[in-house]
Design a protein around this motif. Structure first.
Motif, short mmCIF file in Angstrom:
data_model
loop_
_atom_site.label_atom_id
_atom_site.label_comp_id
_atom_site.label_asym_id
_atom_site.label_seq_id
_atom_site.Cartn_x
_atom_site.Cartn_y
_atom_site.Cartn_z
N GLY A 186 23.14 -1.73 4.67
CA GLY A 186 23.32 -0.28 4.64
C GLY A 186 22.07 0.47 4.20
N ASP A 187 21.09 -0.24 3.62
CA ASP A 187 19.85 0.42 3.19
C ASP A 187 19.08 0.96 4.40
OD1 ASP A 187 20.34 -0.05 0.56
OD2 ASP A 187 18.80 -1.58 0.27
N VAL A 188 18.44 2.11 4.20
CA VAL A 188 17.62 2.73 5.25
C VAL A 188 16.16 2.58 4.87
CG1 VAL A 188 17.05 4.87 6.45
CG2 VAL A 188 19.45 4.34 5.91
N ILE A 189 15.40 1.95 5.77
CA ILE A 189 13.98 1.70 5.52
C ILE A 189 13.18 2.56 6.50
CG2 ILE A 189 12.15 -0.07 5.63
CD1 ILE A 189 15.68 -1.21 5.16
N GLU A 190 12.22 3.30 6.01
CA GLU A 190 11.44 4.16 6.91
C GLU A 190 9.96 4.13 6.55
OE1 GLU A 190 12.12 8.46 6.36
OE2 GLU A 190 13.40 7.90 4.66
N VAL A 191 9.15 4.38 7.58
CA VAL A 191 7.70 4.50 7.38
C VAL A 191 7.42 5.92 6.90
CG1 VAL A 191 5.45 4.43 8.52
CG2 VAL A 191 7.23 2.79 9.17
N ARG A 192 6.61 6.05 5.87
CA ARG A 192 6.28 7.39 5.35
C ARG A 192 5.62 8.25 6.43
NH1 ARG A 192 2.50 7.26 0.67
NH2 ARG A 192 3.12 9.41 0.35
N GLU A 193 5.88 9.56 6.35
CA GLU A 193 5.41 10.50 7.37
C GLU A 193 3.91 10.35 7.64
OE1 GLU A 193 6.23 12.81 10.32
OE2 GLU A 193 7.82 12.39 8.88
N LYS A 194 3.12 10.23 6.54
CA LYS A 194 1.66 10.15 6.68
C LYS A 194 1.21 8.87 7.37
CE LYS A 194 0.47 12.79 2.52
NZ LYS A 194 -0.08 12.69 1.14
N HIS B 26 0.81 -1.22 0.00
CA HIS B 26 0.00 0.00 0.00
C HIS B 26 0.85 1.27 0.00
CE1 HIS B 26 -3.96 -2.04 1.51
NE2 HIS B 26 -3.45 -2.62 0.44
N GLY B 27 2.15 1.11 -0.14
CA GLY B 27 3.03 2.27 -0.32
C GLY B 27 3.37 3.04 0.94
N HIS B 28 3.35 2.39 2.10
CA HIS B 28 3.65 3.09 3.36
C HIS B 28 5.14 3.14 3.69
CE1 HIS B 28 -0.57 3.33 4.37
NE2 HIS B 28 -0.73 2.02 4.31
N VAL B 29 5.98 2.52 2.84
CA VAL B 29 7.39 2.37 3.18
C VAL B 29 8.31 2.99 2.12
CG1 VAL B 29 9.22 0.65 3.59
CG2 VAL B 29 6.92 0.23 4.45
N ASN C 128 6.90 -0.31 -3.21
CA ASN C 128 5.67 -1.03 -2.85
C ASN C 128 5.72 -2.50 -3.28
OD1 ASN C 128 5.43 -0.76 -5.59
ND2 ASN C 128 3.47 0.31 -5.56
N ILE C 129 6.93 -3.05 -3.36
CA ILE C 129 7.11 -4.46 -3.73
C ILE C 129 7.63 -5.22 -2.51
CG2 ILE C 129 8.31 -6.06 -5.28
CD1 ILE C 129 8.67 -3.51 -7.15
N PRO C 130 6.80 -6.07 -1.89
CA PRO C 130 7.21 -6.78 -0.67
C PRO C 130 8.48 -7.62 -0.84
CG PRO C 130 4.85 -7.01 -1.00
CD PRO C 130 5.40 -6.36 -2.24
N SER C 131 8.69 -8.17 -2.05
CA SER C 131 9.85 -9.04 -2.27
C SER C 131 11.11 -8.25 -2.65
CB SER C 131 9.54 -10.05 -3.37
OG SER C 131 9.24 -9.39 -4.59
N TYR C 132 11.02 -6.91 -2.65
CA TYR C 132 12.18 -6.07 -2.98
C TYR C 132 13.35 -6.46 -2.08
CZ TYR C 132 15.08 -1.86 -3.33
OH TYR C 132 16.13 -0.99 -3.51
N ARG C 133 14.51 -6.68 -2.70
CA ARG C 133 15.67 -7.14 -1.93
C ARG C 133 16.52 -5.96 -1.46
NH1 ARG C 133 18.39 -11.42 -4.99
NH2 ARG C 133 16.47 -12.50 -4.45
N CYS C 134 16.62 -5.85 -0.15
CA CYS C 134 17.43 -4.78 0.44
C CYS C 134 18.89 -5.22 0.54
CB CYS C 134 16.90 -4.43 1.82
SG CYS C 134 15.21 -3.76 1.78
N LYS C 135 19.78 -4.23 0.54
CA LYS C 135 21.21 -4.50 0.71
C LYS C 135 21.66 -3.94 2.05
CE LYS C 135 22.15 -2.42 -3.29
NZ LYS C 135 20.88 -2.33 -4.01
#
Length: 205
Positions: free
Chosen positions: A138-146, A118-121, A129-136
């Protein structure tokens, strides 16, 4: 909170284990399987049965990933250098929905998939908005302000049933997490014993 929301605990009952460590799991009350024959004595599993069970348990823990997707992850784990079992766990834990779940931004892995969908990240400042997106690492993951004041987010942060693992650095006041490193099997806080070696055996038959 995914395609299997209403039936997600069926896996717990079938395997007789609390796959996600949730206090609401029916296994906490009844350790036997579902149905009228659930209390029958279980026969000894064959090698194939043990391998299949290990695969179902690991696949189910990550929100019941599709067989096609899980097979693709296995293929990559085999292709990569190093030990296939560790590669498999590393690839699964690098999924964006898994990191959102481990960081305690949401209460369940099913909620994590929907939350990302739903695009909250955001990852490194960009909405993903892809759950299977592969992070590396050092990546920074955050919840959108809204989305920071959503009830589901506020509830998840307060959950006492699990801690954030040390390969994820989280600041819950800002709803920001850093994926510090790719974990090994021993680093991942599974509530039940996982046997990725049997999963590798299952697919390499």
């Amino acid at each position: 909170m995914s395609k299997r929301q209403s039936a997600k605990y069926k896996l717990d009952r079938r395997l007789g284990e609390n796959v996600w460590g949730r206090p609401k799991s029916p296994v906490n009350r009844r350790e036997y399987g579902p149905g009228q024959h659930g209390q029958r004595r279980k026969g000894k599993l064959s090698d194939y049965g043990q391998q299949l069970r290990a695969k179902q348990k690991l696949k189910g823990h990550y929100g019941d990933i599709s067989e096609k997707q899980f097979r693709r992850i296995y293929d990559e784990a085999i292709r990569r250098r190093g030990e296939a079992t560790e590669n498999l766990i590393g690839l699964l834990e690098s999924r964006l929905d898994a990191i959102v779940y481990r960081a305690k931004f949401v209460p369940t892995i099913f909620a994590a998939r929907q939350f990302v969908n739903h695009g909250h990240v955001k990852v490194n400042g960009r909405r993903v908005n892809i759950p299977s997106y592969r992070c590396k690492a050092g990546d920074v993951i955050e919840v959108r302000e809204k989305s920071k004041q959503l009830a589901i987010v506020l509830e998840a942060v307060q959950l006492p049933e699990r801690d954030v693992p040390d390969y994820i650095d989280v600041d819950h006041s800002k709803m920001v997490a850093k994926y510090v490193r790719v974990p090994s099997l021993a680093d991942v806080p599974y509530p039940v014993q996982m046997e990725p070696n049997l999963v590798i055996e299952y697919y390499s038959r």
